[in-house]
Scaffold this motif. Structure first.
Motif, PDB file in Angstrom:
ATOM      1  N   THR A 143       4.947  -3.596  -5.874  1.00 43.33           N
ATOM      2  CA  THR A 143       4.121  -2.412  -6.120  1.00 43.33           C
ATOM      3  C   THR A 143       4.771  -1.214  -5.449  1.00 43.33           C
ATOM      4  N   SER A 144       4.893  -0.112  -6.194  1.00 44.52           N
ATOM      5  CA  SER A 144       5.510   1.106  -5.677  1.00 44.52           C
ATOM      6  C   SER A 144       4.537   2.269  -5.816  1.00 44.52           C
ATOM      7  N   LEU A 145       4.434   3.061  -4.764  1.00 45.18           N
ATOM      8  CA  LEU A 145       3.579   4.244  -4.763  1.00 45.18           C
ATOM      9  C   LEU A 145       4.458   5.483  -4.693  1.00 45.18           C
ATOM     10  N   TYR A 146       4.351   6.331  -5.717  1.00 37.53           N
ATOM     11  CA  TYR A 146       5.142   7.559  -5.791  1.00 37.53           C
ATOM     12  C   TYR A 146       4.237   8.779  -5.709  1.00 37.53           C
ATOM     13  N   CYS A 147       4.743   9.806  -5.041  1.00 39.57           N
ATOM     14  CA  CYS A 147       4.072  11.093  -5.039  1.00 39.57           C
ATOM     15  C   CYS A 147       4.687  11.944  -6.144  1.00 39.57           C
ATOM     16  N   ILE A 148       3.850  12.604  -6.942  1.00 42.35           N
ATOM     17  CA  ILE A 148       4.362  13.535  -7.957  1.00 42.35           C
ATOM     18  C   ILE A 148       3.818  14.932  -7.680  1.00 42.35           C
ATOM     19  N   CYS A 149       3.845  15.262  -6.392  1.00 39.92           N
ATOM     20  CA  CYS A 149       3.416  16.591  -5.974  1.00 39.92           C
ATOM     21  C   CYS A 149       4.373  17.637  -6.546  1.00 39.92           C
ATOM     22  N   PRO A 150       3.898  18.869  -6.800  1.00 44.06           N
ATOM     23  CA  PRO A 150       4.708  19.910  -7.429  1.00 44.06           C
ATOM     24  C   PRO A 150       6.048  20.175  -6.760  1.00 44.06           C
ATOM     25  N   ASP A 151       6.115  20.052  -5.428  1.00 38.10           N
ATOM     26  CA  ASP A 151       7.346  20.368  -4.709  1.00 38.10           C
ATOM     27  C   ASP A 151       8.218  19.147  -4.443  1.00 38.10           C
ATOM     28  N   LYS A 152       7.836  17.985  -5.023  1.00 41.00           N
ATOM     29  CA  LYS A 152       8.615  16.768  -4.814  1.00 41.00           C
ATOM     30  C   LYS A 152       8.838  16.062  -6.143  1.00 41.00           C
ATOM     31  N   GLU A 153      10.021  15.441  -6.273  1.00 39.65           N
ATOM     32  CA  GLU A 153      10.365  14.788  -7.533  1.00 39.65           C
ATOM     33  C   GLU A 153      10.204  13.272  -7.417  1.00 39.65           C
ATOM     34  N   ARG A 154       9.038  12.782  -7.846  1.00 44.06           N
ATOM     35  CA  ARG A 154       8.766  11.345  -7.842  1.00 44.06           C
ATOM     36  C   ARG A 154       9.254  10.684  -6.548  1.00 44.06           C
ATOM     37  N   GLU A 155       8.764  11.166  -5.433  1.00 38.88           N
ATOM     38  CA  GLU A 155       9.183  10.656  -4.130  1.00 38.88           C
ATOM     39  C   GLU A 155       8.498   9.332  -3.832  1.00 38.88           C
ATOM     40  N   LEU A 156       9.282   8.324  -3.462  1.00 35.11           N
ATOM     41  CA  LEU A 156       8.727   7.030  -3.109  1.00 35.11           C
ATOM     42  C   LEU A 156       8.057   7.118  -1.745  1.00 35.11           C
ATOM     43  N   LEU A 157       6.766   6.786  -1.693  1.00 33.25           N
ATOM     44  CA  LEU A 157       6.020   6.793  -0.439  1.00 33.25           C
ATOM     45  C   LEU A 157       5.989   5.414   0.198  1.00 33.25           C
ATOM     46  N   TRP A 158       5.807   4.394  -0.644  1.00 29.78           N
ATOM     47  CA  TRP A 158       5.692   3.024  -0.131  1.00 29.78           C
ATOM     48  C   TRP A 158       6.035   2.031  -1.232  1.00 29.78           C
ATOM     49  N   ARG A 159       6.642   0.926  -0.818  1.00 36.81           N
ATOM     50  CA  ARG A 159       6.894  -0.171  -1.755  1.00 36.81           C
ATOM     51  C   ARG A 159       6.662  -1.481  -1.018  1.00 36.81           C
ATOM     52  N   GLY A 160       5.988  -2.397  -1.682  1.00 38.46           N
ATOM     53  CA  GLY A 160       5.726  -3.688  -1.068  1.00 38.46           C
ATOM     54  C   GLY A 160       5.899  -4.827  -2.055  1.00 38.46           C
ATOM     55  N   GLU A 161       6.292  -5.992  -1.537  1.00 39.08           N
ATOM     56  CA  GLU A 161       6.392  -7.212  -2.339  1.00 39.08           C
ATOM     57  C   GLU A 161       5.342  -8.194  -1.826  1.00 39.08           C
ATOM     58  N   ILE A 162       4.526  -8.669  -2.730  1.00 36.88           N
ATOM     59  CA  ILE A 162       3.408  -9.544  -2.375  1.00 36.88           C
ATOM     60  C   ILE A 162       3.539 -10.880  -3.093  1.00 36.88           C
ATOM     61  N   GLU A 163       3.340 -11.955  -2.347  1.00 33.92           N
ATOM     62  CA  GLU A 163       3.322 -13.295  -2.938  1.00 33.92           C
ATOM     63  C   GLU A 163       1.884 -13.674  -3.269  1.00 33.92           C
ATOM     64  N   ILE A 164       1.677 -14.124  -4.505  1.00 32.94           N
ATOM     65  CA  ILE A 164       0.360 -14.568  -4.936  1.00 32.94           C
ATOM     66  C   ILE A 164       0.476 -15.982  -5.525  1.00 32.94           C
ATOM     67  N   LYS A 165      -0.354 -16.892  -5.017  1.00 37.58           N
ATOM     68  CA  LYS A 165      -0.361 -18.250  -5.556  1.00 37.58           C
ATOM     69  C   LYS A 165      -1.080 -18.262  -6.898  1.00 37.58           C
ATOM     70  N   ASP A 166      -0.438 -18.850  -7.899  1.00 39.10           N
ATOM     71  CA  ASP A 166      -1.014 -18.915  -9.241  1.00 39.10           C
ATOM     72  C   ASP A 166      -2.192 -19.887  -9.243  1.00 39.10           C
ATOM     73  N   THR A 167      -3.367 -19.361  -9.547  1.00 39.22           N
ATOM     74  CA  THR A 167      -4.573 -20.194  -9.586  1.00 39.22           C
ATOM     75  C   THR A 167      -4.910 -20.653 -11.007  1.00 39.22           C
ATOM     76  N   LYS A 168      -4.062 -20.294 -11.959  1.00 41.20           N
ATOM     77  CA  LYS A 168      -4.294 -20.576 -13.387  1.00 41.20           C
ATOM     78  C   LYS A 168      -5.406 -19.702 -13.967  1.00 41.20           C
ATOM     79  N   SER A 169      -5.888 -18.769 -13.182  1.00 40.53           N
ATOM     80  CA  SER A 169      -6.912 -17.833 -13.641  1.00 40.53           C
ATOM     81  C   SER A 169      -6.391 -16.414 -13.424  1.00 40.53           C
ATOM     82  N   ASN A 170      -6.211 -15.657 -14.500  1.00 41.21           N
ATOM     83  CA  ASN A 170      -5.712 -14.293 -14.372  1.00 41.21           C
ATOM     84  C   ASN A 170      -6.650 -13.437 -13.520  1.00 41.21           C
ATOM     85  N   SER A 171      -7.949 -13.639 -13.698  1.00 35.50           N
ATOM     86  CA  SER A 171      -8.930 -12.859 -12.931  1.00 35.50           C
ATOM     87  C   SER A 171      -8.790 -13.116 -11.439  1.00 35.50           C
TER      88      SER A 171
END
Length: 213
Positions: free
Chosen positions: A161-189
Motif C-alpha cells: 500500500t502506497s500513500l501519495y500526496c497530490i498537493c498543488p506544490d508537490k508532484e505525487r510525493e510518496l508519504l508512506w509505503r508498507g507491505e502487509i502479510e495477510i493469511k488467506d482465509t478463503k473469504s475475500n470479506s
C-alpha cells in the motif's frame, strides 16, 4: 542447550501468533502528521468484482474514521486500472483529481503470494534434526505426499500500500509505503477486513490520515 531450544520455541511461537502483520514500511522523513481532506482509493486488482468489494470496504472503513474518501471504481471507467498509463496521462489524471478537491491517493496491490507451513511441523523438523530412521521418514513423508497433490497448509498474500500526496506544490510525493502479510482465509470479506485492521493500526502509528483515540 535447553535454554537455546526454549528460546527457539518461544521465537517460533511468537512469530506465528499473528499471520496478519506489517513486514516492511517506509515513511518519508519530511512527512509529519498528514490529514487528508479528500482521499482517492485505488485497488489495483484485475478481478473487477474483487476490486469493487475491496474499494467499497476500504472506503467504508475510512468513512467510519471520519476520513472522506472516494473509490476509483466510481470515478474512472474500468480501463483505468487495466490499461498502462503514460506520464502525460498520469499528469492529466492528477490535475483532474486536484480540480475536484483530492489531496491524497492510496494505492493497494497484491505483490506476491506464498505457501506457509504450521509451526508444529516446523518445530517437529527442528526437534528431530538428530533423528532415527523412523523420525526422518515420518518428518519427510509430507514432502512426498505434497508432490502427490496434497495441499499446502495455508497461503500468505503480501499486499503493498502506497500513500501519495497530490498537493498543488508537490508532484505525487510518496508519504508512506508498507507491505502487509495477510493469511488467506478463503473469504475475500475476511481477508479485506484483516488487511484493513493492520493498515489502520499502522497509519495511526505513523500519524497518517487517521488519529489515535
Amino acid at each position: 542447550m535447553k535454554n537455546i531450544v526454549f528460546l527457539l520455541i518461544a521465537a517460533i511461537l511468537t512469530s506465528s501468533c499473528s499471520s496478519n502483520r506489517l513486514i516492511h514500511q517506509y515513511k518519508n522523513p519530511d512527512t509529519g502528521f498528514f490529514e487528508s481532506n479528500k482521499l482517492f482509493i485505488i485497488g489495483l486488482e484485475g478481478n473487477l468484482k474483487i476490486r469493487q468489494k475491496f474499494e467499497k470496504e476500504l472506503s467504508k472503513a475510512f468513512d467510519e474514521e471520519h476520513v472522506r474518501s472516494v473509490k476509483s471504481i466510481d470515478f474512472f471507467e474500468d480501463s483505468f486500472t487495466k490499461e498502462k498509463k503514460s506520464i502525460e496521462e498520469l499528469n492529466e489524471i492528477e490535475k483532474t483529481l486536484l480540480k475536484t478537491g483530492f489531496d491524497a491517493i492510496l494505492i493497494t496491490k497484491i505483490i506476491g503470494s506464498e505457501k506457509r507451513y504450521y509451526t508444529s511441523r516446523m518445530l517437529h523438523e527442528y526437534m528431530t534434526s538428530n533423528q532415527t530412521f523412523e523420525d526422518y521418514y515420518f518428518g519427510n513423508q509430507y514432502k512426498y505426499l505434497k508432490q502427490k497433490g496434497k495441499p499446502e497448509d495455508y497461503t500468505i498474500h503480501i499486499i503493498e500500500t502506497s500513500l501519495y500526496c497530490i498537493c498543488p506544490d508537490k508532484e505525487r510525493e510518496l508519504l508512506w509505503r508498507g507491505e502487509i502479510e495477510i493469511k488467506d482465509t478463503k473469504s475475500n470479506s475476511k481477508n479485506i477486513s484483516n488487511f484493513i485492521d493492520v493498515l489502520f493500526e499502522n497509519l495511526k502509528e505513523n500519524e497518517l490520515l487517521l488519529i489515535n483515540e
